[in-house]
Write an enzyme that holds these catalytic residues in place. Structure first.
Site, PDB file in Angstrom:
ATOM      1  N   ASN A   1       8.281   3.164  39.038  1.00 18.60           N
ATOM      2  CA  ASN A   1       8.286   1.740  38.721  1.00 18.60           C
ATOM      3  C   ASN A   1       8.775   0.965  39.944  1.00 18.60           C
ATOM      4  O   ASN A   1       9.643   1.467  40.683  1.00 18.60           O
ATOM      5  CB  ASN A   1       9.235   1.508  37.532  1.00 18.60           C
ATOM      6  CG  ASN A   1       9.064   0.137  36.923  1.00 18.60           C
ATOM      7  OD1 ASN A   1       9.535  -0.860  37.464  1.00 18.60           O
ATOM      8  ND2 ASN A   1       8.377   0.076  35.813  1.00 18.60           N
TER       9      ASN A   1
ATOM     10  N   ASN B   1       5.492  12.406  36.308  1.00 18.90           N
ATOM     11  CA  ASN B   1       6.464  11.373  36.669  1.00 18.90           C
ATOM     12  C   ASN B   1       5.765  10.029  36.756  1.00 18.90           C
ATOM     13  O   ASN B   1       4.616   9.916  37.219  1.00 18.90           O
ATOM     14  CB  ASN B   1       7.220  11.710  37.964  1.00 18.90           C
ATOM     15  CG  ASN B   1       6.339  11.937  39.164  1.00 18.90           C
ATOM     16  OD1 ASN B   1       5.220  12.408  39.053  1.00 18.90           O
ATOM     17  ND2 ASN B   1       6.848  11.600  40.341  1.00 18.90           N
ATOM     18  N   ILE B   2       6.461   9.010  36.289  1.00 24.03           N
ATOM     19  CA  ILE B   2       5.904   7.657  36.261  1.00 24.03           C
ATOM     20  C   ILE B   2       6.930   6.732  36.901  1.00 24.03           C
ATOM     21  O   ILE B   2       8.007   6.493  36.327  1.00 24.03           O
ATOM     22  CB  ILE B   2       5.590   7.216  34.812  1.00 24.03           C
ATOM     23  CG1 ILE B   2       4.615   8.214  34.165  1.00 24.03           C
ATOM     24  CG2 ILE B   2       5.004   5.798  34.810  1.00 24.03           C
ATOM     25  CD1 ILE B   2       4.394   8.010  32.687  1.00 24.03           C
TER      26      ILE B   2
ATOM     27  N   GLU C   1       9.382  15.976  33.515  1.00 26.83           N
ATOM     28  CA  GLU C   1       9.951  16.826  32.455  1.00 26.83           C
ATOM     29  C   GLU C   1      10.373  15.994  31.257  1.00 26.83           C
ATOM     30  O   GLU C   1      10.105  16.335  30.102  1.00 26.83           O
ATOM     31  CB  GLU C   1      11.173  17.598  32.978  1.00 26.83           C
ATOM     32  CG  GLU C   1      10.886  18.509  34.150  1.00 26.83           C
ATOM     33  CD  GLU C   1      11.066  17.831  35.502  1.00 26.83           C
ATOM     34  OE1 GLU C   1      10.667  16.647  35.655  1.00 26.83           O
ATOM     35  OE2 GLU C   1      11.593  18.480  36.412  1.00 26.83           O
TER      36      GLU C   1
HETATM   37  N1  THU Z   1      11.011  13.813  39.718  1.00 26.05           N
HETATM   38  C1  THU Z   1      10.520  14.472  38.628  1.00 26.05           C
HETATM   39  O1  THU Z   1       9.474  14.106  38.082  1.00 26.05           O
HETATM   40  N2  THU Z   1      11.226  15.521  38.143  1.00 26.05           N
HETATM   41  C2  THU Z   1      12.417  15.947  38.645  1.00 26.05           C
HETATM   42  O2  THU Z   1      13.072  16.773  38.039  1.00 26.05           O
HETATM   43  C3  THU Z   1      12.879  15.443  39.934  1.00 26.05           C
HETATM   44  C4  THU Z   1      12.233  14.186  40.400  1.00 26.05           C
HETATM   45  C5  THU Z   1      10.277  12.660  40.236  1.00 26.05           C
HETATM   46  C6  THU Z   1      10.967  11.354  40.049  1.00 26.05           C
HETATM   47  C7  THU Z   1      10.382  10.518  41.162  1.00 26.05           C
HETATM   48  O3  THU Z   1       9.181   9.939  40.704  1.00 26.05           O
HETATM   49  C8  THU Z   1      10.026  11.525  42.243  1.00 26.05           C
HETATM   50  O4  THU Z   1      10.055  12.797  41.624  1.00 26.05           O
HETATM   51  C9  THU Z   1      10.990  11.524  43.426  1.00 26.05           C
HETATM   52  O5  THU Z   1      12.291  11.608  42.996  1.00 26.05           O
END
Ligand code: THU
Length: 138
Positions: free
Chosen positions: A45, A42-43, A55
């Site tokens: 901002n 996850n990235i 994903e």
């Molecule tokens: N996040 C993911 O990477 N995948 C998901 O399916 C749910 C949420 C991340 C997005 C954000 O950076 C953090 O988790 C909190 O929502």
């Protein structure tokens, strides 16, 4: 490829997560038809909605490399980067489930949520996104 190995890739990808706002670090490892694994994290901002989930990061990277046939995705997420023994299973959000739906057969594609390489659950995408809307509906 065995799911334990795919989970290890997801755990590694989690170390590249950029999540200074939520502190919730996620890694994903996507297994392609040919056996190749493409990872994402996850990235976040400063403009929060510009954040991308792990994903989708993995799926978009794969598609950008010309890959569109996938077998499985392993996901590992949690609040502390220091540990590979996570408290909870990180289920994919609704938007990520829909993006998976675009490129996979939901009855065949496997979603693995892992707390560690020995502690994981697996689902078909159909189980996580029943009665879904996809490309063949248009
Ligand atoms: N996040 C993911 O990477 N995948 C998901 O399916 C749910 C949420 C991340 C997005 C954000 O950076 C953090 O988790 C909190 O929502």
């Amino acid at each position: 490829m065995d799911y334990r190995q795919l989970i290890e890739y997801a755990m590694d990808a989690r170390n590249n997560s950029y999540a200074p706002y939520s502190g919730y670090n996620v890694g994903a490892a996507l297994l392609c038809d040919g056996g190749e694994v493409i990872c994402g994290s996850n990235i976040e901002n400063a403009s929060y909605p510009a954040t991308v989930c792990a994903e989708r990061c993995a799926i978009f990277s794969a598609v950008a490399k010309g890959k569109k046939n996938f077998k499985a995705i392993a996901i590992a997420g949690g609040n502390h980067l220091e540990t590979d023994n996570l408290t909870d299973y990180a289920y994919p959000c609704g938007i990520c489930r829909q993006v998976m739906r675009e490129f996979t057969d939901p009855d065949e594609f496997i979603v693995i949520v892992a707390r560690s390489i020995d502690d994981y659950k697996e689902f078909t995408l159909s189980e996580l996104l029943p009665n879904s809307f996809g490309p063949e509906n248009l």
